[in-house]
Design a protein around this motif. Structure first.
Motif, PDB file in Angstrom:
ATOM      1  N   ILE A  20       5.508  26.541   0.863  1.00  0.00           N
ATOM      2  CA  ILE A  20       4.887  25.920   2.027  1.00  0.00           C
ATOM      3  C   ILE A  20       3.904  26.889   2.675  1.00  0.00           C
ATOM      4  O   ILE A  20       2.771  26.528   2.978  1.00  0.00           O
ATOM      5  CB  ILE A  20       5.952  25.452   3.045  1.00  0.00           C
ATOM      6  N   ILE A  21       4.336  28.125   2.887  1.00  0.00           N
ATOM      7  CA  ILE A  21       3.441  29.174   3.391  1.00  0.00           C
ATOM      8  C   ILE A  21       3.819  30.473   2.692  1.00  0.00           C
ATOM      9  O   ILE A  21       4.913  31.010   2.898  1.00  0.00           O
ATOM     10  CB  ILE A  21       3.453  29.304   4.940  1.00  0.00           C
ATOM     11  N   PRO A  22       2.930  30.954   1.809  1.00  0.00           N
ATOM     12  CA  PRO A  22       3.243  32.159   1.038  1.00  0.00           C
ATOM     13  C   PRO A  22       3.564  33.371   1.922  1.00  0.00           C
ATOM     14  O   PRO A  22       3.029  33.523   3.026  1.00  0.00           O
ATOM     15  CB  PRO A  22       1.959  32.392   0.231  1.00  0.00           C
ATOM     16  N   ALA A  23       4.436  34.227   1.417  1.00  0.00           N
ATOM     17  CA  ALA A  23       4.930  35.385   2.169  1.00  0.00           C
ATOM     18  C   ALA A  23       3.809  36.306   2.646  1.00  0.00           C
ATOM     19  O   ALA A  23       3.944  36.961   3.668  1.00  0.00           O
ATOM     20  CB  ALA A  23       5.931  36.170   1.324  1.00  0.00           C
ATOM     21  N   ARG A  24       2.686  36.330   1.947  1.00  0.00           N
ATOM     22  CA  ARG A  24       1.592  37.222   2.361  1.00  0.00           C
ATOM     23  C   ARG A  24       1.007  36.847   3.723  1.00  0.00           C
ATOM     24  O   ARG A  24       0.264  37.618   4.305  1.00  0.00           O
ATOM     25  CB  ARG A  24       0.507  37.277   1.292  1.00  0.00           C
ATOM     26  N   TYR A  25       1.358  35.654   4.242  1.00  0.00           N
ATOM     27  CA  TYR A  25       0.860  35.227   5.557  1.00  0.00           C
ATOM     28  C   TYR A  25       1.913  35.372   6.662  1.00  0.00           C
ATOM     29  O   TYR A  25       1.687  34.929   7.785  1.00  0.00           O
ATOM     30  CB  TYR A  25       0.355  33.781   5.490  1.00  0.00           C
ATOM     31  N   LEU A  26       3.043  35.995   6.356  1.00  0.00           N
ATOM     32  CA  LEU A  26       4.106  36.100   7.358  1.00  0.00           C
ATOM     33  C   LEU A  26       3.764  37.053   8.503  1.00  0.00           C
ATOM     34  O   LEU A  26       4.419  37.024   9.538  1.00  0.00           O
ATOM     35  CB  LEU A  26       5.428  36.501   6.704  1.00  0.00           C
ATOM     36  N   GLU A  69      10.114  30.280  10.314  1.00  0.00           N
ATOM     37  CA  GLU A  69       9.524  29.227  11.148  1.00  0.00           C
ATOM     38  C   GLU A  69       8.065  28.996  10.787  1.00  0.00           C
ATOM     39  O   GLU A  69       7.508  27.945  11.087  1.00  0.00           O
ATOM     40  CB  GLU A  69       9.625  29.600  12.616  1.00  0.00           C
ATOM     41  N   HIS A  70       7.445  29.970  10.137  1.00  0.00           N
ATOM     42  CA  HIS A  70       6.041  29.867   9.753  1.00  0.00           C
ATOM     43  C   HIS A  70       5.781  28.591   8.945  1.00  0.00           C
ATOM     44  O   HIS A  70       4.706  28.001   9.038  1.00  0.00           O
ATOM     45  CB  HIS A  70       5.619  31.073   8.914  1.00  0.00           C
ATOM     46  N   ALA A  71       6.750  28.174   8.134  1.00  0.00           N
ATOM     47  CA  ALA A  71       6.571  26.990   7.289  1.00  0.00           C
ATOM     48  C   ALA A  71       6.347  25.744   8.143  1.00  0.00           C
ATOM     49  O   ALA A  71       5.430  24.956   7.885  1.00  0.00           O
ATOM     50  CB  ALA A  71       7.779  26.814   6.373  1.00  0.00           C
ATOM     51  N   VAL A  72       7.156  25.561   9.158  1.00  0.00           N
ATOM     52  CA  VAL A  72       7.015  24.400  10.034  1.00  0.00           C
ATOM     53  C   VAL A  72       5.717  24.497  10.831  1.00  0.00           C
ATOM     54  O   VAL A  72       4.986  23.508  10.968  1.00  0.00           O
ATOM     55  CB  VAL A  72       8.227  24.274  10.988  1.00  0.00           C
ATOM     56  N   ILE A  73       5.410  25.675  11.328  1.00  0.00           N
ATOM     57  CA  ILE A  73       4.182  25.863  12.107  1.00  0.00           C
ATOM     58  C   ILE A  73       2.954  25.554  11.252  1.00  0.00           C
ATOM     59  O   ILE A  73       2.011  24.904  11.714  1.00  0.00           O
ATOM     60  CB  ILE A  73       4.118  27.293  12.683  1.00  0.00           C
ATOM     61  N   ALA A  74       2.960  25.986   9.996  1.00  0.00           N
ATOM     62  CA  ALA A  74       1.834  25.709   9.090  1.00  0.00           C
ATOM     63  C   ALA A  74       1.669  24.206   8.889  1.00  0.00           C
ATOM     64  O   ALA A  74       0.546  23.687   8.926  1.00  0.00           O
ATOM     65  CB  ALA A  74       2.050  26.417   7.755  1.00  0.00           C
ATOM     66  N   ILE A  75       2.758  23.494   8.679  1.00  0.00           N
ATOM     67  CA  ILE A  75       2.696  22.042   8.463  1.00  0.00           C
ATOM     68  C   ILE A  75       2.172  21.344   9.715  1.00  0.00           C
ATOM     69  O   ILE A  75       1.282  20.491   9.637  1.00  0.00           O
ATOM     70  CB  ILE A  75       4.078  21.491   8.054  1.00  0.00           C
ATOM     71  N   LYS A  76       2.704  21.705  10.869  1.00  0.00           N
ATOM     72  CA  LYS A  76       2.233  21.098  12.120  1.00  0.00           C
ATOM     73  C   LYS A  76       0.758  21.400  12.358  1.00  0.00           C
ATOM     74  O   LYS A  76       0.014  20.548  12.839  1.00  0.00           O
ATOM     75  CB  LYS A  76       3.051  21.610  13.310  1.00  0.00           C
ATOM     76  N   SER A  77       0.339  22.611  12.020  1.00  0.00           N
ATOM     77  CA  SER A  77      -1.050  23.012  12.257  1.00  0.00           C
ATOM     78  C   SER A  77      -2.036  22.239  11.389  1.00  0.00           C
ATOM     79  O   SER A  77      -3.213  22.149  11.718  1.00  0.00           O
ATOM     80  CB  SER A  77      -1.222  24.508  12.028  1.00  0.00           C
ATOM     81  N   CYS A  78      -1.556  21.704  10.274  1.00  0.00           N
ATOM     82  CA  CYS A  78      -2.406  20.840   9.430  1.00  0.00           C
ATOM     83  C   CYS A  78      -2.563  19.453  10.046  1.00  0.00           C
ATOM     84  O   CYS A  78      -3.348  18.650   9.560  1.00  0.00           O
ATOM     85  CB  CYS A  78      -1.790  20.686   8.046  1.00  0.00           C
TER      86      CYS A  78
END
Length: 171
Positions: A20-26, A69-78
């Motif tokens: 969902i959001i690769p670790a390099r963006y954590l 939580e980054h995964a949920v934030i990334a999805i919402k941000s789309c």
């Protein structure tokens, strides 16, 4: 609370948070940047294909893996308004509620939904309608307190609003 949107379907089970959001963006905390890289591990152009207001439709065990939580934030941000899935990883489910992203557990009927279908979700009544096919599905409605968390766009805003309301009533 009702949500209406276009279905965007990813037909895969066990999509993990690293996909969902690769670790390099954590180390990134800006939601807009996270959104641009959402689902890179699955669909490189996801953030360009998904539209603001879409309802994501997924398979089993969505959001497995780490507790980020980054995964949920990334999805919402789309711009995704809600996710319908056969099942969700527990920690992803809780992170989604905590950040105000509603989830619907389909138990299998989500296989009948296609990308582009217009869906309507009534969280108070526990009804999902596929307005494109005329099909209607019953789901367990969220408890009132979870509906309030989602209406307030997450638990932090909910708690601020509850505290503000309590302060106003005690004056």
């Amino acid at each position: 609370m009702k949500i209406r949107g276009r279905a965007y379907k990813i037909e895969r089970d066990n999509i993990n948070t690293d996909e969902i959001i690769p670790a390099r963006y954590l180390n990134v905390s800006e939601p807009e940047i996270l959104g641009k890289h959402c689902m890179e591990g699955i669909e490189g152009n996801f953030s360009k294909k998904v539209r603001r207001g879409d309802i994501l439709v997924v398979g089993k065990n969505f959001g497995c893996g780490s507790s980020r939580e980054h995964a949920v934030i990334a999805i919402k941000s789309c711009g995704v308004k809600a996710i319908i899935g056969e099942s969700f990883a527990r920690i992803f489910f809780r992170n989604a509620i905590n950040t105000g992203l509603p989830l619907v557990i389909s138990g299998g009927w989500s296989k009948e939904i296609s990308t582009g279908d217009t869906l309507e979700i009534d969280f108070e009544k526990g009804v999902v309608k596929n307005l494109s096919t005329g099909k209607r599905y019953t789901v367990t409605p969220f408890p009132k307190f979870i509906q309030e968390i989602i209406k307030n766009d997450g638990i932090m805003k909910y708690l601020k609003n509850v505290k503000r309301t309590e302060t106003l009533h005690t004056r």
